[in-house]
Write an enzyme that holds these catalytic residues in place. Sequence first.
Site, mmCIF file in Angstrom:
data_model
loop_
_atom_site.group_PDB
_atom_site.id
_atom_site.type_symbol
_atom_site.label_atom_id
_atom_site.label_comp_id
_atom_site.label_asym_id
_atom_site.label_seq_id
_atom_site.Cartn_x
_atom_site.Cartn_y
_atom_site.Cartn_z
ATOM 1 C CD GLU A 154 -2.956 -0.063 2.500
ATOM 2 O OE1 GLU A 154 -3.639 0.902 2.870
ATOM 3 O OE2 GLU A 154 -2.773 -1.090 3.198
ATOM 4 N NE ARG A 195 -4.522 4.685 11.179
ATOM 5 C CZ ARG A 195 -5.747 4.495 11.637
ATOM 6 N NH1 ARG A 195 -5.927 4.054 12.858
ATOM 7 N NH2 ARG A 195 -6.787 4.753 10.879
ATOM 8 C CD GLU A 210 -8.033 -1.946 12.537
ATOM 9 O OE1 GLU A 210 -7.855 -1.327 11.479
ATOM 10 O OE2 GLU A 210 -7.495 -3.050 12.775
ATOM 11 C CB SER A 259 -9.819 -5.910 11.453
ATOM 12 O OG SER A 259 -11.026 -5.670 10.801
ATOM 13 N NE ARG A 272 -2.125 0.308 12.433
ATOM 14 C CZ ARG A 272 -3.153 0.477 11.622
ATOM 15 N NH1 ARG A 272 -4.382 0.255 12.052
ATOM 16 N NH2 ARG A 272 -2.965 0.867 10.380
#
Lengths: 532, 532
Positions: B306, B312, B455, B458, B506
């Site tokens: 990405e 983050r 977050e 997930s 994270r």
Amino acid sequence: MADSGDSGNVGPDGKPISKKALKKQQKEAEKAAKKAQRKAEIEAEQQANQQEDFSKELYGDMKMIQSSEKPDRELVRIGDITSDKVDQLLWCRGRLHTSRATGRQCFVVLRQQQFTIQGLLAASEKISKQMVKFCANITKESIVDIQGYVRKVEAKVESCTQQDVELHIVQAFVVSKSSPQLPLQIEDASRPEGDANADDGRARVNQDTRLDNRILDLRTTTKQAIFRLQAGVCKQFRNALTERGFVEIHTPKIISAASEGGANVFTVSYFKSNAFLAQSPQLYKQMAIAADFEKVFTVGAVFRAEDSNTHRHLTEFVGLDVEMAFKYHYHEVLNVIGELFVSIFKGLRDECQTEIATVNRQYPAEPFKFLEPSLILEYKEGVRMLADAGVEMDEEEDLSTPNEKLLGRLVREKYDTDFYILDKFPLAVRPFYTMPDPNNSKWSNSYDMFMRGEEILSGAQRIHDPEFLSERAKHHGINLEQIKAYIDSFRYGCPPHAGGGIGLERVTMLYLGLHNIRSSSLFPRDPKRVTP
Amino acid sequence: MADSGDSGNVGPDGKPISKKALKKQQKEAEKAAKKAQRKAEIEAEQQANQQEDFSKELYGDMKMIQSSEKPDRELVRIGDITSDKVDQLLWCRGRLHTSRATGRQCFVVLRQQQFTIQGLLAASEKISKQMVKFCANITKESIVDIQGYVRKVEAKVESCTQQDVELHIVQAFVVSKSSPQLPLQIEDASRPEGDANADDGRARVNQDTRLDNRILDLRTTTKQAIFRLQAGVCKQFRNALTERGFVEIHTPKIISAASEGGANVFTVSYFKSNAFLAQSPQLYKQMAIAADFEKVFTVGAVFRAEDSNTHRHLTEFVGLDVEMAFKYHYHEVLNVIGELFVSIFKGLRDECQTEIATVNRQYPAEPFKFLEPSLILEYKEGVRMLADAGVEMDEEEDLSTPNEKLLGRLVREKYDTDFYILDKFPLAVRPFYTMPDPNNSKWSNSYDMFMRGEEILSGAQRIHDPEFLSERAKHHGINLEQIKAYIDSFRYGCPPHAGGGIGLERVTMLYLGLHNIRSSSLFPRDPKRVTP
């Protein structure tokens, strides 16, 4: 008026018919009668099904579990159903391993991971014939919820792990249905390895079929046990090191330069450029040492673009890596790694007996032997042992695979151990960053470790002095520009250090005496396989 | 006979000389005299050095440690040098953090990982001036072996972690020398984060310099503490799950088909073909469930191609993944993950106080708050809280990053927790394999978990029925051929299951209240960085 019954051999048209035609006609009539009878029976049965199935609430296909309710039902684990539960009525969930229907009865074997239990369903005033039939028709490998009474058996159920009890089934629901066609049978995939020439007439499953249908193959009790034991290896590895003050680190897999000269490295498209997959975490472990972490370990994927199609090579495997700063002598590290293996072997022996026994049933092997403290031999002593056994090799030559295995056997005969450390390898056969022996630069401060005669760890004291490192790299004909970043890591002070890398799949394979590394990699990768 | 002394201003040739020339001659003579004097002084000093350095056995550059001997010398850890060791003579090894020479004395600070101690070397009848000078000239970051007496100090040494004692140095040897030029100063890299506008005149180190010279940056006490705490997260994660019967597995990183539709996936050259880097272990975790492992976890590299350059996102990170078969309701899994986080938070709070305090000195943050059991809110409740705070959004819309953060603040105000679970996300914003809510297909059996409003996990109940899975994939416009292998994994019976993936970096970042994920990745990878 005479009816046709009395009319003799006359056709519907009133003409007499031949004997042959008569026979034909009779046959057709019989056929039709049979057909009608069968139809009547089916109808009767269907009617009976509808009218008489007094068990219809007790079995069936369960609606897909979509989390619509939270029933307060305990599911007892099959491995826990033992004689202390006799006469209890309980629920369990398992796979339908096998089933065999005999008239009004149906025997099933339920399987949950490493455990199996026999179940019995017999038509009775509570259990309808329809229910027996339904259960007999459940496809193998389907997941079922079964309610039943635990009953003591008269003779041990030799084919199951739960030998003293069986379940008298009261309710049976299919949670998840399997296709009727299985690409392999769990029983075939579970058969003990025999002599390759033994022809017992029973099907076995070849390796490609196993790997192509890995989710079925992994359901065998053997594979369940192998990967539970493998998790145990990792746990022991980490616990032993954490107790000794090591810090777990995570090193990048995507790297900018091929770590060991560019051979055998996978290339990755990285945005508009290229990068590579790390062949080992060594550079990063060493940087962690230069960055004062002192003692580190890491567990992670390691990649080798080697076109080796052997029983012990993978293109991707799990590396258990260790690196440690020492005070004055790399034997401080060697001893820690030796102790580490003793911890692993003891942990497996004490915590994985069930797994070891399970695997042995399919792959018989002698129990793994080790010494405490670990045996350390010098390389030249190994060469001498080989020479005594008739192997001609130069002291500074590397060990060939056959010699490695032979030496393993010789060591086992002499020292009664399946694990040993070979120290002080010839400098000439080790990478440029290996610290030469201070007393004789024919040797080096490097070592390999072996299990059942195969190498499972390679390690060394690394050169921590940037000038000496450059000198050694030049000696090896390495372009210093290409390893500048590596050498520069040592320019801001670095303690002397040593370490090594362990192949997890090899440790698992050799500890259990398996014959192929694909047995101890969950989804193995080799030059010909990247699926599933 | 008159000597030239009396002869007035006459040159060597007997001719009279001018005043100007005379002055020049005088100057030259003075220069020569000074030079001679300086030479004599240097010679005297050198002689003195040779004759008078009664300490020369007590200091110097150590020969490169090549493991030539195994001295029986204990090196006491700097963190262990406390007032209970007062007046002991001991050896320690550390980095020369700073040094300051004042005439006949030299003050040094020695550093070992998170710990620092002051050392003092004063010229005396035992310590020569030469030795003081040598120590004053040791380059910062060099590694030294120091012998000294532990002495109580009158006033606390505020600048060191060992505040009650100092070392009176007796011997000093350089083990590994650092370059005199450091690309960053450890002190600068360790300064507390202040207000960005605060101008205290002190140098700070920008992020690229830190990352370019990561081995130096990682030596700061803050970074040492961050990565020790990160190792703690992994340890707590694995221990909590192992205790609950989970099995650790290792899933392949090289895969044959792009797992989630081909976007954001890195391509690898695989022998004569191409392969991809796994974006998550999800497919393999699910296959492990279909293969009867029941409860699995895996810790490993995850890759995302990405082009996100945010605080983050990383292109490679460490995934802590969980997958678990359940009996009847995915909340069985949700609760286990909720408990897992409580175990992690408690473990960190109890075992990493030192690390948390160390990091707080550079990056001040409020202590991390959590509830037991974990708070679970439904998505629509979250949307309602946002609406009450003036945010207009549709119930079936996904949470934007700002709304996610705002909701975190609202939850903290109302429930006093930095961790919470948001359950029952809109089906429309989740992947095709997510199980719809059985009562209202506007919602789904899926959840995210948040730390300090961001977050970190997930997850969902996955569809385990191959026909329903195909139907949902078709609904999403996915080519069934491309995901055939995935769908086929469920054809041989699969228990209902749910799971999730946690980003390790994270969790570390948010637990400690850091502001950039690059602080909690040892060697971060982003679209612009693959080195070091």
